[in-house]
Scaffold this motif. Sequence first.
Motif, short mmCIF file in Angstrom:
data_model
loop_
_atom_site.label_atom_id
_atom_site.label_comp_id
_atom_site.label_asym_id
_atom_site.label_seq_id
_atom_site.Cartn_x
_atom_site.Cartn_y
_atom_site.Cartn_z
N UNK A 49 0.84 -1.20 0.00
CA UNK A 49 0.00 0.00 0.00
C UNK A 49 0.87 1.25 0.00
N UNK A 50 1.88 1.27 0.86
CA UNK A 50 2.79 2.41 0.93
C UNK A 50 3.55 2.62 -0.36
N UNK A 51 4.02 1.54 -0.95
CA UNK A 51 4.77 1.62 -2.21
C UNK A 51 3.86 2.15 -3.33
N UNK A 52 2.65 1.61 -3.41
CA UNK A 52 1.70 2.07 -4.42
C UNK A 52 1.41 3.56 -4.25
N UNK A 53 1.14 3.98 -3.02
CA UNK A 53 0.78 5.38 -2.78
C UNK A 53 1.94 6.33 -3.07
N UNK A 54 3.16 5.90 -2.79
CA UNK A 54 4.31 6.75 -3.14
C UNK A 54 4.38 6.96 -4.64
N UNK A 55 4.28 5.89 -5.41
CA UNK A 55 4.31 6.02 -6.87
C UNK A 55 3.11 6.82 -7.37
N UNK A 56 1.96 6.57 -6.76
CA UNK A 56 0.75 7.30 -7.13
C UNK A 56 0.95 8.80 -6.95
N UNK A 57 1.45 9.22 -5.78
CA UNK A 57 1.61 10.65 -5.53
C UNK A 57 2.73 11.26 -6.36
N UNK A 58 3.77 10.47 -6.67
CA UNK A 58 4.81 10.99 -7.57
C UNK A 58 4.19 11.35 -8.92
N UNK A 59 3.36 10.46 -9.46
CA UNK A 59 2.70 10.72 -10.74
C UNK A 59 1.65 11.83 -10.61
N UNK A 60 0.92 11.81 -9.52
CA UNK A 60 -0.09 12.84 -9.28
C UNK A 60 0.55 14.23 -9.31
N UNK A 61 1.67 14.37 -8.61
CA UNK A 61 2.35 15.67 -8.56
C UNK A 61 2.77 16.14 -9.95
N UNK A 62 3.32 15.22 -10.75
CA UNK A 62 3.74 15.58 -12.12
C UNK A 62 2.54 16.02 -12.96
N UNK A 63 1.48 15.24 -12.92
CA UNK A 63 0.29 15.54 -13.73
C UNK A 63 -0.37 16.83 -13.25
N UNK A 64 -0.44 17.00 -11.94
CA UNK A 64 -1.08 18.19 -11.39
C UNK A 64 -0.32 19.45 -11.81
N UNK A 65 1.00 19.40 -11.77
CA UNK A 65 1.81 20.56 -12.20
C UNK A 65 1.58 20.83 -13.69
N UNK A 66 1.52 19.77 -14.48
CA UNK A 66 1.32 19.92 -15.92
C UNK A 66 0.01 20.64 -16.23
N UNK A 67 -1.02 20.39 -15.42
CA UNK A 67 -2.33 20.98 -15.66
C UNK A 67 -2.63 22.15 -14.73
N UNK A 68 -1.59 22.83 -14.29
CA UNK A 68 -1.79 24.07 -13.54
C UNK A 68 -2.36 23.89 -12.14
N UNK A 69 -2.01 22.78 -11.49
CA UNK A 69 -2.47 22.51 -10.12
C UNK A 69 -3.99 22.60 -9.99
N UNK A 70 -4.69 21.92 -10.88
CA UNK A 70 -6.15 21.93 -10.88
C UNK A 70 -6.74 20.76 -10.09
N UNK A 71 -5.87 19.93 -9.53
CA UNK A 71 -6.35 18.76 -8.77
C UNK A 71 -5.94 18.88 -7.31
N UNK A 72 -6.69 18.23 -6.46
CA UNK A 72 -6.36 18.16 -5.03
C UNK A 72 -6.27 16.69 -4.64
N UNK A 73 -5.42 16.40 -3.68
CA UNK A 73 -5.31 15.01 -3.22
C UNK A 73 -6.02 14.86 -1.88
#
Length: 139
Positions: A49-73
Amino acid sequence: MNNDVKKIIVANAPDVSLLPLYNNPSLFEEDNPDKEENLAVKEFAHYITGKFNKKFFDQFDKINKKYGNTMMSYDLVKKMDDMLKEFTKDNPKKIADKPSVDLFAAFPDPKITDKTLEITMTHKIKDGLTVADLDNYFF
């Protein structure tokens, strides 16, 4: 995002090691020959679970920055931990030591056609439990 969608909330995965499947006290009793293996499986569930969530948030941060921080976690791991602490504050053993509802019997007769799946969900409380017992179970 597509069609100018903004303010998207994305949740991480909950800690699956908290599921009743991994917390049945009989799994960890001294006389259980599989005790060590059961503990290892529970620890692995927590680890993955921890490993998945780390990878998830790494990708989330990249995508969120790409789209102007339009997402929240939304930290579902923390929320689940907080809910379980609140649920068990008066009785630490309150979490299910076995599933309270037979999920395998919940979908007794699915009807499948070429375009639809019709399911009537029922539930049966496990033998030895009453409706009043359900308040002692989180999941």
